[in-house]
Design a protein around this motif. Structure first.
Motif, PDB file in Angstrom:
ATOM      1  N   ARG A  34       0.846  -1.206   0.000  1.00 34.94           N
ATOM      2  CA  ARG A  34       0.000   0.000   0.000  1.00 34.94           C
ATOM      3  C   ARG A  34       0.875   1.247   0.000  1.00 34.94           C
ATOM      4  O   ARG A  34       0.635   2.187  -0.780  1.00 34.94           O
ATOM      5  N   ASN A  38       0.903   3.981  -3.100  1.00 36.74           N
ATOM      6  CA  ASN A  38       0.537   5.371  -2.820  1.00 36.74           C
ATOM      7  C   ASN A  38       1.707   6.325  -3.066  1.00 36.74           C
ATOM      8  O   ASN A  38       1.522   7.400  -3.628  1.00 36.74           O
ATOM      9  N   LYS A  42       1.603   9.375  -5.731  1.00 36.92           N
ATOM     10  CA  LYS A  42       1.783  10.749  -5.219  1.00 36.92           C
ATOM     11  C   LYS A  42       2.980  11.423  -5.880  1.00 36.92           C
ATOM     12  O   LYS A  42       2.936  12.611  -6.198  1.00 36.92           O
TER      13      LYS A  42
END
Length: 105
Positions: A34, A38, A42
């Motif tokens: 995860r 992410n 980002k």
């Protein structure tokens, strides 16, 4: 541009869904995957080049496919013993070897 945004969100969701399936019951791997997903999204959220976005989407799809089709959970259970936990989708029919090819019916 809106179509590209939807494609990015779809790939993002698919990666997380695959992550949950592949690393089920492994909290450490779930958290690490995860974080990595992410972090990568980002880091590239301000990318404006359509060509670069397409390449990144292609890479994300490849990663998702590799995770889904190639990764098997393994648990270390004893000194020299591991437990394999293949997902149902990875199990193939075991066909015995034969020197003569089978004819298709």
């Amino acid at each position: 541009m809106m179509g590209t945004r939807l494609k990015v969100l779809r790939v993002f969701k698919d990666l997380h869904k695959t992550r949950r399936d592949v690393f089920k019951d492994d909290a450490r791997a779930l958290t690490a995957a995860r974080s990595k997903i992410n972090e990568e999204f980002k880091r590239n959220k301000n990318e404006a080049s359509e060509e670069n976005i397409k390449e990144m989407l292609k890479m994300a799809r490849s990663v998702e496919t590799i995770l889904r089709e190639s990764v098997i959970q393994v648990e270390h259970v004893e000194e020299n013993k591991i437990l394999l936990r293949p997902r149902e989708s990875l199990l193939l029919e075991n066909v015995p070897y034969s020197d003569t090819p089978r004819t298709k019916t």
